[in-house]
Structure formats: structure tokens, C-alpha cells
Design a protein around this motif. Sequence first.
Motif, PDB file in Angstrom:
ATOM      1  N   ASN A  10       0.840  -1.192   0.000  1.00 55.40           N
ATOM      2  CA  ASN A  10       0.000   0.000   0.000  1.00 55.40           C
ATOM      3  C   ASN A  10       0.877   1.244   0.000  1.00 55.40           C
ATOM      4  N   PRO A  11       1.396   1.627  -1.161  1.00 51.04           N
ATOM      5  CA  PRO A  11       2.302   2.770  -1.216  1.00 51.04           C
ATOM      6  C   PRO A  11       1.583   4.077  -0.948  1.00 51.04           C
ATOM      7  N   SER A  12       2.339   5.059  -0.479  1.00 45.87           N
ATOM      8  CA  SER A  12       1.762   6.389  -0.310  1.00 45.87           C
ATOM      9  C   SER A  12       2.000   7.170  -1.590  1.00 45.87           C
ATOM     10  N   HIS A  13       1.182   8.159  -1.827  1.00 43.65           N
ATOM     11  CA  HIS A  13       1.302   8.960  -3.045  1.00 43.65           C
ATOM     12  C   HIS A  13       2.545   9.834  -2.958  1.00 43.65           C
ATOM     13  N   THR A  14       3.270   9.910  -4.051  1.00 45.15           N
ATOM     14  CA  THR A  14       4.418  10.801  -4.122  1.00 45.15           C
ATOM     15  C   THR A  14       4.276  11.663  -5.357  1.00 45.15           C
ATOM     16  N   SER A  15       5.012  12.751  -5.397  1.00 40.53           N
ATOM     17  CA  SER A  15       4.943  13.624  -6.574  1.00 40.53           C
ATOM     18  C   SER A  15       5.838  13.115  -7.693  1.00 40.53           C
ATOM     19  N   ALA A  16       6.665  12.097  -7.443  1.00 36.66           N
ATOM     20  CA  ALA A  16       7.589  11.573  -8.459  1.00 36.66           C
ATOM     21  C   ALA A  16       6.900  10.506  -9.306  1.00 36.66           C
ATOM     22  N   GLY A  17       5.960  10.917 -10.122  1.00 34.94           N
ATOM     23  CA  GLY A  17       5.284   9.974 -11.006  1.00 34.94           C
ATOM     24  C   GLY A  17       4.107   9.285 -10.348  1.00 34.94           C
ATOM     25  N   HIS A  18       3.571   8.318 -11.064  1.00 33.77           N
ATOM     26  CA  HIS A  18       2.421   7.567 -10.571  1.00 33.77           C
ATOM     27  C   HIS A  18       2.846   6.490  -9.591  1.00 33.77           C
ATOM     28  N   HIS A  19       1.866   5.942  -8.899  1.00 36.89           N
ATOM     29  CA  HIS A  19       2.080   4.791  -8.038  1.00 36.89           C
ATOM     30  C   HIS A  19       0.927   3.822  -8.254  1.00 36.89           C
ATOM     31  N   ILE A  20       1.069   2.615  -7.762  1.00 39.12           N
ATOM     32  CA  ILE A  20       0.001   1.631  -7.895  1.00 39.12           C
ATOM     33  C   ILE A  20      -0.626   1.379  -6.533  1.00 39.12           C
ATOM     34  N   VAL A  21      -1.888   0.987  -6.569  1.00 38.22           N
ATOM     35  CA  VAL A  21      -2.602   0.686  -5.337  1.00 38.22           C
ATOM     36  C   VAL A  21      -3.292  -0.669  -5.474  1.00 38.22           C
ATOM     37  N   ASP A  22      -3.389  -1.356  -4.363  1.00 44.89           N
ATOM     38  CA  ASP A  22      -4.056  -2.644  -4.306  1.00 44.89           C
ATOM     39  C   ASP A  22      -5.552  -2.368  -4.126  1.00 44.89           C
ATOM     40  N   VAL A  23      -6.331  -2.589  -5.163  1.00 46.17           N
ATOM     41  CA  VAL A  23      -7.748  -2.254  -5.144  1.00 46.17           C
ATOM     42  C   VAL A  23      -8.605  -3.518  -5.197  1.00 46.17           C
ATOM     43  N   SER A  24      -9.812  -3.412  -4.687  1.00 44.43           N
ATOM     44  CA  SER A  24     -10.722  -4.561  -4.711  1.00 44.43           C
ATOM     45  C   SER A  24     -11.452  -4.685  -6.044  1.00 44.43           C
ATOM     46  N   LYS A  25     -11.516  -3.592  -6.821  1.00 48.99           N
ATOM     47  CA  LYS A  25     -12.118  -3.604  -8.150  1.00 48.99           C
ATOM     48  C   LYS A  25     -11.220  -2.842  -9.110  1.00 48.99           C
ATOM     49  N   ALA A  26     -11.033  -3.423 -10.281  1.00 49.20           N
ATOM     50  CA  ALA A  26     -10.220  -2.770 -11.305  1.00 49.20           C
ATOM     51  C   ALA A  26     -10.886  -2.991 -12.650  1.00 49.20           C
ATOM     52  N   GLY A  27     -11.277  -1.915 -13.297  1.00 48.16           N
ATOM     53  CA  GLY A  27     -11.912  -2.014 -14.605  1.00 48.16           C
ATOM     54  C   GLY A  27     -13.199  -2.811 -14.574  1.00 48.16           C
ATOM     55  N   GLY A  28     -13.917  -2.760 -13.462  1.00 48.27           N
ATOM     56  CA  GLY A  28     -15.170  -3.510 -13.315  1.00 48.27           C
ATOM     57  C   GLY A  28     -14.968  -4.962 -12.896  1.00 48.27           C
ATOM     58  N   LEU A  29     -13.713  -5.389 -12.782  1.00 47.85           N
ATOM     59  CA  LEU A  29     -13.417  -6.756 -12.351  1.00 47.85           C
ATOM     60  C   LEU A  29     -13.136  -6.749 -10.849  1.00 47.85           C
ATOM     61  N   GLU A  30     -13.576  -7.790 -10.168  1.00 46.59           N
ATOM     62  CA  GLU A  30     -13.376  -7.892  -8.717  1.00 46.59           C
ATOM     63  C   GLU A  30     -12.146  -8.720  -8.407  1.00 46.59           C
ATOM     64  N   LYS A  31     -11.381  -8.267  -7.424  1.00 45.23           N
ATOM     65  CA  LYS A  31     -10.192  -9.016  -7.017  1.00 45.23           C
ATOM     66  C   LYS A  31     -10.647 -10.266  -6.272  1.00 45.23           C
ATOM     67  N   VAL A  32     -10.180 -11.414  -6.737  1.00 51.43           N
ATOM     68  CA  VAL A  32     -10.577 -12.683  -6.118  1.00 51.43           C
ATOM     69  C   VAL A  32      -9.397 -13.379  -5.444  1.00 51.43           C
ATOM     70  N   THR A  33      -8.189 -13.005  -5.770  1.00 50.42           N
ATOM     71  CA  THR A  33      -6.992 -13.593  -5.167  1.00 50.42           C
ATOM     72  C   THR A  33      -5.935 -12.515  -5.064  1.00 50.42           C
ATOM     73  N   SER A  34      -5.263 -12.445  -3.905  1.00 52.38           N
ATOM     74  CA  SER A  34      -4.137 -11.546  -3.731  1.00 52.38           C
ATOM     75  C   SER A  34      -2.921 -12.403  -3.428  1.00 52.38           C
ATOM     76  N   PHE A  35      -1.788 -12.105  -4.065  1.00 50.79           N
ATOM     77  CA  PHE A  35      -0.608 -12.930  -3.896  1.00 50.79           C
ATOM     78  C   PHE A  35       0.452 -12.318  -2.999  1.00 50.79           C
ATOM     79  N   GLY A  36       0.356 -11.032  -2.685  1.00 42.88           N
ATOM     80  CA  GLY A  36       1.432 -10.397  -1.924  1.00 42.88           C
ATOM     81  C   GLY A  36       2.743 -10.537  -2.680  1.00 42.88           C
ATOM     82  N   THR A  37       3.823 -10.908  -1.976  1.00 46.71           N
ATOM     83  CA  THR A  37       5.118 -11.077  -2.623  1.00 46.71           C
ATOM     84  C   THR A  37       5.299 -12.483  -3.185  1.00 46.71           C
ATOM     85  N   ASN A  38       4.306 -13.345  -3.061  1.00 48.29           N
ATOM     86  CA  ASN A  38       4.369 -14.705  -3.599  1.00 48.29           C
ATOM     87  C   ASN A  38       3.667 -14.803  -4.943  1.00 48.29           C
ATOM     88  N   ALA A  39       3.911 -13.839  -5.795  1.00 48.31           N
ATOM     89  CA  ALA A  39       3.278 -13.790  -7.115  1.00 48.31           C
ATOM     90  C   ALA A  39       3.702 -14.998  -7.950  1.00 48.31           C
TER      91      ALA A  39
END
Length: 172
Positions: A17-46
Motif C-alpha cells: 500500500n504505497p503512499s502517493h508521491t509527486s515523483a510519477g504515478h504509483h500503484i494501489v491494491d484495489v478490490s475492483k479494477a476495470g469492473g473486475l473484482e479481485k478474487v486472489t491476492s498474492f502479496g510477494t508470492n506472485a
Amino acid sequence: MPDSAPSSVTANPATTNPSHTSAGHHIVDVSKAGGLEKVTSFGTNAPVDPGELLSGMALVAGNYRDPAGGTPVLFIGVDHVPEDTSKRREHLFRGMLEHVQWDPELGQPESQPVDPGPLGGSVECLLASLAEEGNVLCGWADEKTAGVALFENMTVEAASRTFAAMRRDIER
């Protein structure tokens, strides 16, 4: 894409869960993306090696699925990438090709640039299938982030539209 093997993940895992910085974009772990629901989270075990993760980098990895069902979309993205983000995207593409067990004897699938949308950077999709519909990999690279997704049983056009919608929710 070069055919060097992906590097291994370091022992210093990234935050999810990164914090927002002014140095470009960041990514966030969201429960919905593009209308799709997150069903599995892998953490660092991708299931696909995201490359070296240094302190301050974030990793988001999970499966997203249409609420009506269907095959999940595997997404892996990183931010605060210290190297050229297009090289990180290539690394992620290679990892996804290994994940889908693409036979290198068939050659490397050719990526096609697609509209990056309002977040800019570059977005490419490639068909890792001998048919016109099959495994499609889409990836973006911009100033500090890179991400890829695997869409099964899709055309490049359909996958690129879904990927753009997912990116709008995951990258800020």
C-alpha cells in the motif's frame, strides 16, 4: 523482447500500500479494477517473478474476475521502479510467457502498441497463441511504474480495452 531469464525477488519485499508521491504515478491494491473484482491476492508470492523489489517499491499481484464469472485476469505491477520501466515490463512479459508455458520454439510473440490513455507512458499487448483468440498479455510502462496482465481466451482488442480500464483504477 530479450530472452534473458527473469531475476529473482530479493529478501527485501515491497510494501503493498504505497503512499502517493509527486515523483510519477504509483500503484494501489484495489478490490475492483476495470469492473473486475479481485478474487486472489498474492502479496510477494506472485506466480510470476516481478523482478528485484527494493525498499520503497510496491508490488500489486492478484487475480481479477468479472462478477458474472469467467476466467480470472492475472495482474502484476510494481512502482518506484529504479531502472528503465520498459525493461521491467519486458521482464514481466517474459515471466508471463513462462507462466503460460509459451514454447520458445514458436518464436517470440510480437507486441503491438495500443493507446496508453490519460495515464500516458506506453502500453503494448501481445498474443501468445497460434489462434486469433487466446492468451493475451498487456503491459504498461511509464515514468516509475510497470504492470502486466494475462487475459485468457480473448482477442488483443478486447484485452487492451479491459487492461486500460484496470489501469485507471490500479495506477494513480
